[in-house]
Enzyme design. Sequence first.
Site, PDB file in Angstrom:
ATOM      1  N   GLU A  93      51.387  36.451  54.305  1.00  0.00           N
ATOM      2  CA  GLU A  93      50.701  36.710  53.042  1.00  0.00           C
ATOM      3  C   GLU A  93      51.691  36.729  51.876  1.00  0.00           C
ATOM      4  O   GLU A  93      51.454  36.127  50.833  1.00  0.00           O
ATOM      5  CB  GLU A  93      49.956  38.049  53.122  1.00  0.00           C
ATOM      6  CG  GLU A  93      49.133  38.359  51.882  1.00  0.00           C
ATOM      7  CD  GLU A  93      48.567  39.772  51.895  1.00  0.00           C
ATOM      8  OE1 GLU A  93      49.245  40.676  52.420  1.00  0.00           O
ATOM      9  OE2 GLU A  93      47.459  39.966  51.381  1.00  0.00           O
ATOM     10  N   CYS A 127      41.731  43.464  52.865  1.00  0.00           N
ATOM     11  CA  CYS A 127      43.099  43.985  52.933  1.00  0.00           C
ATOM     12  C   CYS A 127      43.846  43.582  54.196  1.00  0.00           C
ATOM     13  O   CYS A 127      45.004  43.914  54.363  1.00  0.00           O
ATOM     14  CB  CYS A 127      43.118  45.495  52.749  1.00  0.00           C
ATOM     15  SG  CYS A 127      41.690  46.302  53.401  1.00  0.00           S
ATOM     16  N   SER A 133      35.892  40.371  49.075  1.00  0.00           N
ATOM     17  CA  SER A 133      36.369  41.030  47.873  1.00  0.00           C
ATOM     18  C   SER A 133      37.535  40.215  47.329  1.00  0.00           C
ATOM     19  O   SER A 133      38.333  39.667  48.084  1.00  0.00           O
ATOM     20  CB  SER A 133      36.835  42.441  48.228  1.00  0.00           C
ATOM     21  OG  SER A 133      37.684  42.923  47.221  1.00  0.00           O
ATOM     22  N   GLU A 162      33.958  46.716  42.343  1.00  0.00           N
ATOM     23  CA  GLU A 162      33.435  45.379  42.658  1.00  0.00           C
ATOM     24  C   GLU A 162      32.140  45.492  43.455  1.00  0.00           C
ATOM     25  O   GLU A 162      31.157  44.795  43.183  1.00  0.00           O
ATOM     26  CB  GLU A 162      34.496  44.622  43.473  1.00  0.00           C
ATOM     27  CG  GLU A 162      34.217  43.144  43.634  1.00  0.00           C
ATOM     28  CD  GLU A 162      35.281  42.466  44.502  1.00  0.00           C
ATOM     29  OE1 GLU A 162      36.200  43.162  45.003  1.00  0.00           O
ATOM     30  OE2 GLU A 162      35.187  41.242  44.682  1.00  0.00           O
ATOM     31  N   CYS A 220      45.088  48.792  61.409  1.00  0.00           N
ATOM     32  CA  CYS A 220      46.534  48.572  61.233  1.00  0.00           C
ATOM     33  C   CYS A 220      47.376  49.395  62.201  1.00  0.00           C
ATOM     34  O   CYS A 220      48.480  49.015  62.561  1.00  0.00           O
ATOM     35  CB  CYS A 220      46.945  48.925  59.812  1.00  0.00           C
ATOM     36  SG  CYS A 220      46.003  48.021  58.586  1.00  0.00           S
ATOM     37  N   GLU A 275      50.304  31.555  45.984  1.00  0.00           N
ATOM     38  CA  GLU A 275      49.625  32.176  44.836  1.00  0.00           C
ATOM     39  C   GLU A 275      50.102  33.604  44.580  1.00  0.00           C
ATOM     40  O   GLU A 275      49.741  34.199  43.565  1.00  0.00           O
ATOM     41  CB  GLU A 275      48.105  32.134  45.028  1.00  0.00           C
ATOM     42  CG  GLU A 275      47.554  32.947  46.191  1.00  0.00           C
ATOM     43  CD  GLU A 275      47.490  32.169  47.508  1.00  0.00           C
ATOM     44  OE1 GLU A 275      48.297  31.223  47.681  1.00  0.00           O
ATOM     45  OE2 GLU A 275      46.675  32.532  48.371  1.00  0.00           O
ATOM     46  N   GLU A 311      37.964  47.785  44.473  1.00  0.00           N
ATOM     47  CA  GLU A 311      36.978  47.236  45.395  1.00  0.00           C
ATOM     48  C   GLU A 311      35.652  47.991  45.282  1.00  0.00           C
ATOM     49  O   GLU A 311      34.575  47.403  45.360  1.00  0.00           O
ATOM     50  CB  GLU A 311      37.507  47.297  46.831  1.00  0.00           C
ATOM     51  CG  GLU A 311      36.831  46.349  47.781  1.00  0.00           C
ATOM     52  CD  GLU A 311      37.646  46.166  49.059  1.00  0.00           C
ATOM     53  OE1 GLU A 311      38.598  45.367  49.046  1.00  0.00           O
ATOM     54  OE2 GLU A 311      37.360  46.855  50.052  1.00  0.00           O
ATOM     55  N   LYS A 370      51.281  40.022  57.209  1.00  0.00           N
ATOM     56  CA  LYS A 370      51.718  40.329  55.847  1.00  0.00           C
ATOM     57  C   LYS A 370      52.942  39.511  55.471  1.00  0.00           C
ATOM     58  O   LYS A 370      53.202  39.274  54.303  1.00  0.00           O
ATOM     59  CB  LYS A 370      52.007  41.827  55.720  1.00  0.00           C
ATOM     60  CG  LYS A 370      50.752  42.694  55.877  1.00  0.00           C
ATOM     61  CD  LYS A 370      50.302  43.267  54.565  1.00  0.00           C
ATOM     62  CE  LYS A 370      48.928  43.914  54.546  1.00  0.00           C
ATOM     63  NZ  LYS A 370      48.499  44.711  55.664  1.00  0.00           N
TER      64      LYS A 370
END
Lengths: 395, 596
Positions: free
Chosen positions: B372, B310, B330, B286, B526, B377, B283, B369
């Site tokens: 996710e 994230c 990102s 990036e 988190c 994908e 990141e 999560k």
Amino acid sequence: MVASSYQLKRADFIFKNDNDWERILDKTLKRPPQELINELMSSELKGRGGAGFPTGLKWKLTAEDPSDEKFVICNADEGEPGTFKDREILSKVPYKVLMAMAVCGYVIGSSKGYIYLRGEYKFLVPELNKAIQEFEYYCKEVGHDFSIQIFLGSGAYICGEETALFESMEGKRGEPRNKPPYPTSNGYLGKATVVNNVETLAHTFTIFKYGAKKFYDLGVQYSRGSKLFSVSGDTPKPGIYELELGMSLQDFVHEFGDGDTKAVQVGGASGFLVPRKRFDKTTIGYRGKLTGISLPTGGSMMLYNSSRSMYNVLDNYLEFFREESCGQCTPCRVGCQQLHSGIKAVKRGEKPAQYLDKLLKLTETMQLTAKCGLGQSVANSFSSIVENFREEMIY
Amino acid sequence: MNTKINVTINGFQLEVENGKTILEAANEAGINIPTLCYHKDLCIAGNCRVCMVEVSGQKRLAAACATPCEEEMEIQTNSLKVRNSRKHIIELLLSEHNADCTKCYKNGNCELQELASEYKIMTQDFLRLAPMKNYTIDQFSPSIIKDDSKCIRCQRCVRTCAELQGVNALTVAYKGDEMKIATFFEKAMNDVVCTNCGQCINHCPTGALVERNYIEEVWDAIADPNKHVVVQTAPAVRVGLGEALGMDIGSRVTGKMVTALKRLGFSSVLDTDFTADLTIIEEGTELLNRLRKTLQDKDTNVRLPLATSCSPAWIKYIEHQYPELLDNLSTCKSPQQMFGALAKTYYAKARKIDPDKIVSVSIMPCTAKKFEANRPEMHDSGYRDVDYVLTTRELAIMIRQAGIEFQKLPDNKFDRLMGESTGAGVIFGATGGVMEAALRTAYELVTGREVPFDNLNITPVRGVDGIREASIKIEKPLKEWAFLDGVELKCAVAHGLVNAKTVMDAVKNGTSSYHFIEIMACPGGCLGGGGQPIPTSPEIRQKRMEAIYAEDGAMPLRKSHENPEVLKIYQDFLGEPLGPKSHHLLHTKYIPRERF
Ligand SMILES: Cc1cc2nc3c(=O)[nH]c(=O)nc-3n(C[C@H](O)[C@H](O)[C@H](O)COP(=O)(O)O)c2cc1C
Ligand code: SF4
Ligand code: SF4
Ligand code: SF4
Ligand code: SF4
Ligand code: FES
């Protein structure tokens, strides 16, 4: 029943066509606000839509609040089944209400009024808007800055409760708020707000036109003035009547009963059922030292004759509450279900008769703990019906 | 105006600040008043009515949570009237409730159950209403189960979703006896704007909202001799797990957690912190690339600010609410998904294990999560990259089931290859942590010097304010980064989606001048995630946050680019940051979704 004791006093103020409202408005707006508050206070006018809060005091508290913006709201939600007095006022003498709102705005320092109109009264909107336009035009002419807007309600009974009404106007779900804070400091949009019933406002017109004394001289101690009653049920002459407060229920039944009146529900679903044996001991007015009973809501008088089953009457009221509770608070949401299902269980013999006592205790808790007037007042009809007609509940 | 007023509670005189509620005053006096709809994170609802108290001179009882103290108020919190009413209200709640505690996921951690137990509600005198209702259970979401039969309609979830998250996926529908908590048109939770953040779960007092648990599936995998079960643990788990197992709030239990996981039978115990460090490299690169293209090449197709990616609840939120801003995100996968993709490629190859036999489990402070891991994908390894996601709470349950006395466990170290981490990876667990970690690395990369903060602690991005801004001026960069000379790098940090909304509105309107923003969906980041121990409160999150930063401070390595295993994976496997292999395994794409 002796005819000489007959004391029912008709009054005729509300629907009297006072076509001089412009003059009254001019005159009133020239008086200092404090003087108008004093006038209202000395009339002892109490709210005609809810718990009978002194109107002068309500205006005074709101006037004294430091809020940077204030509102005047006319409560025309009129959700009580069988009541349509506010509708009549708004269609027959709308200018009295509009004028009262403008005067209230002047007294408390507000330039914005709303009429919270029951959804079912949508058909009134065109006429009412015409009246408002005319009225606003006149206000501008005399240099008084006040505008009025109609807000159409969603149709839920609970939205007539003033804080649920604010929520609904703010685009939220119609749920009553915590009190305190009260509308006089935290109302619509969190600003100081006067909410008055349609009829209350119409009475202030009478007071400003004829003076407080004229109004005060009607009625009895703690219950001054006249009031509209919506008479329905087992009566040969249903309709709307303006009567002086302080009458005895005996006299009322004498006038409106069908000769076989067994009980009268005073004040609608949130009111009390009075059985025949208590007619002569019951005075219709606000709770005070002298009067026997309060007048909790909009003046509904429902007469029942001996063909009526009081069980069915209670069943209907409870079904109404069960559905019309906003559902947010435990005692009201679940309490109403328990009461409604509970009387059915007793009737069917699934619960013993003593279960009614447990339910009576439950209504006490509801009265003590419910968040708003709806849940708090279920106890009124429940206990007055169950206590007076216990056998009808069981057999 | 902090004037004091005098009140009397149960006979005790007490001076309280003007404006305090009866509940707050009572708590100060050490008197407990039961509550259900009240929650420290939320506005006052006053709807459950279990907190009723008696105030002298008042006809009705007052809701302690909603009633401000007044001068000379005399309050009784335990009078006969109060107790009788309170019992009635608990009985009423139970009568509407499917009170089958032994079959309930929240058995043992339920506020309603506690109250019922406290008041010894042994009989059910009132009618049982629950069987007459058509309660439904929504199990369609991979993250959340919503069971209306366990709901007490306190609206804590509704307020959470609106006030903390600004999502409004849950609202109140209908009135009277039919009043319920519902989604838009009563669609399933996986079919609405819900972000799966799980904050409603964390704030629900009962079993009406719980995580979808995968405990049995994981036990089955562990017991299967043909499977190699790898487990990764997110940064925030190590400051929450102890709490879930009866230790003090904010206990740091990294070593014990590793030991426990080994004893549970996982084949290999690895660390999400490793991929957190890896995220920083990807990141950070990036970010610098985008800065170069914008500032040096004047390429107007490159979107700034760059937003972190994230937090999967944040991802779903932006996909629904700002689909036009997806290019600001990102492309980095979350550390969990980077780990998953590497576990079945890099790790499998190095350990010579058939990836088909690998079951990849992650322990997360997060319910999003789970969703996710389930995204179609997320199969870049050729398999489902992460097979099962367990919350901190689920891990605590497994540890209890295994009969492990957690507090007595010795410490242990993560296994090698993907188990090494730095303090920068650890602070991913706190709001501002990703920003701080990224700055530690990017600044050094650009200037060759450490970030100019005492002991590497970039305090301006730390803290609990909903939105925090910071800027760092780049001076005397290395030659390669000359275009950044004198550039003031502007950063923003937001946590709680309602704050993300403020930041993103500014980005959308073009009124922000940020280069880099970090967004975490959950309050506190988190460490306050939807999978963390219940209850939660600002105080609890503060303690977990202190633990996170203490953990960082105690690490020998504090900068992601110094993680030896990260250096090694680039050397042996990935090549370079943002290279083709990285691109394939560590980066992803986003999907615009509907606003409702
Ligand atoms: C459940 C409920 C329904 C109510 N409905 C109405 C209504 O339809 N119209 C009304 O004027 N007041 C209604 N009220 C009373 C209002 O809350 C408020 O007290 C009243 O509008 C104040 O005006 P007043 O002082 O002029 O009576 C209702 C109250 C409750 C608790
Ligand atoms: S008493 Fe009934 S109507 Fe009033 S707030 Fe409670 S649930 Fe709603
Ligand atoms: S929600 Fe609580 S009270 Fe209800 S069944 Fe579950 S543990 Fe028992
Ligand atoms: S789902 Fe939980 S938080 Fe939401 S209203 Fe029901 S019990 Fe309260
Ligand atoms: S998981 Fe998050 S977004 Fe979804 S309903 Fe709960 S609080 Fe709202
Ligand atoms: S905690 Fe006060 S009413 Fe619910």
